[in-house]
Design an enzyme around this catalytic site. Structure first.
Site, mmCIF file in Angstrom:
data_model
loop_
_atom_site.group_PDB
_atom_site.id
_atom_site.type_symbol
_atom_site.label_atom_id
_atom_site.label_comp_id
_atom_site.label_asym_id
_atom_site.label_seq_id
_atom_site.Cartn_x
_atom_site.Cartn_y
_atom_site.Cartn_z
ATOM 1 N N HIS A 136 0.856 -1.192 0.000
ATOM 2 C CA HIS A 136 0.000 0.000 0.000
ATOM 3 C C HIS A 136 0.888 1.238 0.000
ATOM 4 O O HIS A 136 1.923 1.267 0.664
ATOM 5 C CB HIS A 136 -0.883 -0.017 1.256
ATOM 6 N N HIS B 170 1.325 11.315 -2.438
ATOM 7 C CA HIS B 170 0.070 11.134 -1.708
ATOM 8 C C HIS B 170 -0.690 12.451 -1.788
ATOM 9 O O HIS B 170 -0.334 13.417 -1.118
ATOM 10 C CB HIS B 170 0.361 10.742 -0.255
#
Length: 756
Positions: free
Chosen positions: A311, A356
């Protein structure tokens, strides 16, 4: 006792030109940025285990100027790290090299004065890494003890005074009562010079490394004789080790491989030294040697396997401010990871970037990530890699993404269905060497409208949001105006074949059709847990023919992890964890994927592959999975446990915990007492017992901690082994560090018994 000379002689490297250059040392340019290049002196220490690096930092301790060769992951020639790629383009590649570490410390980017100097370092370090890896446990032990002796010999006279002996014992992580240490010292000081040298040090070494528990086991096996005959070894392998292949052929091959005495070997016998060598080897390991290679059926549909998945692969630390790096992708791939995440956004100069979104994490170029994936995708495993795209890019930059994927990956990229595989998912074997995309797709398995199809199409809110993990991002997607909806470039859409991301609309009721076999959904850990609680068996059945991806909850901004075990128990395949975050969850994860040759794919048990399965881990009933076992683990002793804090003078107080991870009724934990002041050879001899109802889903974790009465215990090492891969009998468990790397000599000695 020169451990470096021993090492070089052992491997025939005493005249090696590369190693001579490293032992002499030399100036190298250390590179940190465009404006920071400094000349520093680097030298291989005589122990051939450590590198000394010059430092100009004030208050730097001598220990902090050393780094261990065991900590090196890889040495790369040329501009093959982000640092040298960015900051040393003006220097020829043949003078540049990088030392990449196993743990999360910064890569060391270096420039040598000449191509020949760079070659010496790259080849020399490569030889030491290779030969260190090929040493057996006895050689490693000897080499380690010698280097501890060198450190303790403060005045470098190759003699050992009593004070130096005490320092040596501290280096070994053992607190020995002064009167006992003085007694051994006197026993060994045959020359009565109040110092030990040569053979006297050898005698001391032998007393120190004597293992009474091995002596006892050997005596039981031989009937108190000096050697084991072939018949006695066969009996030991059958009755104690429970080896299925036990017989004269196996016994003779073990004697051939591990017996150091040529005389004993010629007489088809095994001495105590050979017996210890066998018990410390891969054949004597608690992890089944046969499971270190791919042994499972690799011809079943992808949905029948657990897939090692990462992840936020691009992150090295947390999700709010941490650095993004191509190095994180390389690390994950080298650990056998087969599903990587790429969070793609529009970047400057029409070049898509990965980071991100809406946070302060640093940004990396999409094309650099694809290049790193291309170079490392199949180094650890030949089986397919899935790239999970979270696509936030404009049409123009999506086309750039498609172009990079096609030109950089070439034939590795799966861009059309395999011949004849149009009704179910292909197998890992059929996809060997291929890279698949997971993402949004227009239409079905085949591109809509052929050549004349639409150039781009708007993706539905639900299908777009299905791919967005971050709740802030997802809500923005769902509240976009019509003009701002994500339009999907046909070039990118057509590259998604067997992993089309769709919104999960619930499990189909009888008579209704559910998802197509090539459609898959992603679930947050909380949603997955809710589905497992409310519809556990439906989820298991869904996961027989469809892939499901699970990702951590949005609140885990510190990149912490959830337990993957419950998700695996529900048949979920792509259970994505933060590989950058060490802890028990990653330990269990690595343990699960150590199985099947660590290829990143582990076949699910038959009851999780059966479309009519009635299995539900949350409401456990009797069925083919119910095969109760009694597991008995006798934790006997530990060997060379590392110091928790190398700068502290303190010796560890180790205790061992054995944990069972599996279905909830099997989850359990038992522990030994604490042994004070001994990390070198602690002794517990404690029996721990467990009942396991569903052994195919169980993993056994062995954890060693340094007990602390006033605060949390410090982690020393661990090993997690699937119960189906755990060998019976007298076994050594080779411990791993917090980051999942092997400790060179740290082991637990146990006896394992498994009964119906």
């Amino acid at each position: 006792m020169d451990s470096g000379r021993d090492f070089l002689t052992l491997h025939g490297l005493q005249d090696d030109k590369d190693l001579q250059a490293l032992l002499k040392g030399g100036q190298l340019l250390k590179v940190k940025s465009n404006s920071w290049r400094r000349e520093r002196f680097y030298k291989l220490q005589e122990d051939c285990k450590t590198i000394w690096q010059e430092s100009r930092k004030v208050m730097r301790t001598p220990e902090s100027q050393l780094f261990s060769i065991e900590d090196i992951q890889e040495v790369r020639m040329g501009h093959r790290t982000e640092g040298l790629e960015k900051f040393a383009r003006d220097v020829p590649e043949n003078r540049c090299f990088s030392i990449v570490f196993k743990d999360q410390r910064n890569t060391l980017d270096l420039i040598a004065p000449s191509p020949a100097d760079a070659q010496h370092w790259v080849q020399g370090l490569g030889k030491i890494i290779h030969h260190s890896g090929s040493m057996d446990q006895q050689q490693k032990l000897r080499h380690w003890i010698h280097s501890c002796l060198r450190k303790a010999d403060k005045n470098k006279d190759n003699k050992m005074s009593f004070k130096e002996l005490q320092n040596f014992l501290k280096e070994l992580n053992i607190q020995v009562d002064d009167s006992y240490a003085r007694k051994i010292f006197k026993e060994c000081d045959h020359s009565q010079t109040d110092s030990l040298e040569d053979e006297e040090i050898e005698t001391f070494y032998k007393i120190l490394t004597q293992r009474k528990e091995i002596d006892r086991t050997f005596e039981e096996a031989t009937g108190s004789k000096e050697t084991l005959s072939v018949d006695q070894l066969v009996t030991f392998l059958q009755h104690q080790q429970r080896e299925e292949e036990a017989g004269p052929a196996l016994a003779l091959s073990l004697i051939e491989r591990y017996e150091p005495s040529e005389t004993a070997k010629a007489q088809r016998q095994m001495t105590k030294d050979g017996f210890l060598m066998y018990l410390l080897s891969a054949d004597g390991s608690a992890f089944d040697l046969a499971h270190r290679r791919v042994y499972q059926d690799m011809d079943q549909p992808l949905s029948h396997y657990l897939v090692s998945s990462s992840h936020n692969t691009y992150l090295l630390e947390d999700q709010l401010t941490g650095p993004s790096s191509t190095e994180a992708y390389i690390r994950a791939l080298c650990k056998g990871c087969r599903c990587l995440e790429l969070d793609c956004w529009d970047g400057p100069n029409q070049e898509p970037i990965i980071y991100h979104g809406y946070t302060f994490t640093s940004k990396i170029l999409f094309c650099d990530v694809v290049r790193a994936i291309r170079d490392y995708a199949f180094k650890a495993s030949p089986y397919p890699v899935i790239l999970s795209l979270e696509n936030h890019c404009s049409l123009e930059q999506q086309r750039v993404m498609a172009r990079h994927l096609r030109t950089l990956l070439g034939p590795m990229l799966l861009d059309r269905p395999l011949d004849g595989v149009v009704t179910s998912l292909p197998s890992p074997e059929q996809l060997r060497g291929k890279i698949l995309l997971k993402g949004k797709k227009l239409g079905g398995l085949f591109p809509p409208g052929g050549e004349g199809g639409p150039e781009a199409t708007v993706v539905s809110d639900e299908d777009e949001a299905a791919e967005m993990e971050d709740e802030a991002v997802r809500s923005q997607v769902q509240h976009k105006s019509k003009e701002d909806k994500l339009r999907l470039a046909k070039e990118l859409s057509d590259m998604v074949i067997y992993c089309k991301s769709v919104h999960f609309r619930g499990f189909p009721s009888s008579g209704t059709s559910g998802q197509a076999f090539y459609e898959m959904s992603s679930f947050s850990e909380n949603r997955a847990l809710r589905l497992l609680q409310e519809s556990g068996n439906s989820f298991v059945r869904h996961n027989v023919n469809h892939l499901s991806r699970i990702y951590p909850a949005g609140w885990r901004t510190d990149s912490s992890n959830y337990s993957p075990v419950e998700m695996w128990n529900g048949g979920c395949q792509i259970v994505a964890l933060n590989f950058q975050t060490p802890g028990s969850e990653m330990d269990v994860y690595q343990g699960r994927f150590l199985d099947n040759g660590a290829c990143g794919y582990v076949l699910k048990p038959a009851f999780l592959r059966d479309p009519n399965s009635t299995f539900n881990s949350r409401a456990l009933a009797h069925g083919p999975w119910w095969t109760p076992k009694r597991l008995n683990v006798r934790v006997i002793s530990g060997q060379q446990l590392p110091k928790v804090n190398k700068n502290k003078n303190s010796i560890v107080d180790p205790k061992v915990t054995v944990e069972i991870h599996g279905v909830s009724r099997d989850v359990a934990s038992r522990q030994t007492a604490v042994v004070t002041n001994n990390g070198f050879n602690p002794w517990w001899d404690t029996e721990l017992e467990f009942e396991v109802a569903v052994p195919e889903l169980a993993l056994v974790r062995f954890v060693v901690e340094d007990y602390d009465a006033s605060s949390k215990n410090d982690f020393i090492g661990q090993s997690t082994i699937p119960l189906k891969s755990l060998k019976q009998g007298y076994r050594h468990i080779h411990l791993l560090s917090k980051n999942g790397d092997q400790h060179p000599s740290a082991t637990l000695f146990v006896k394992v018994a498994l009964q119906d």
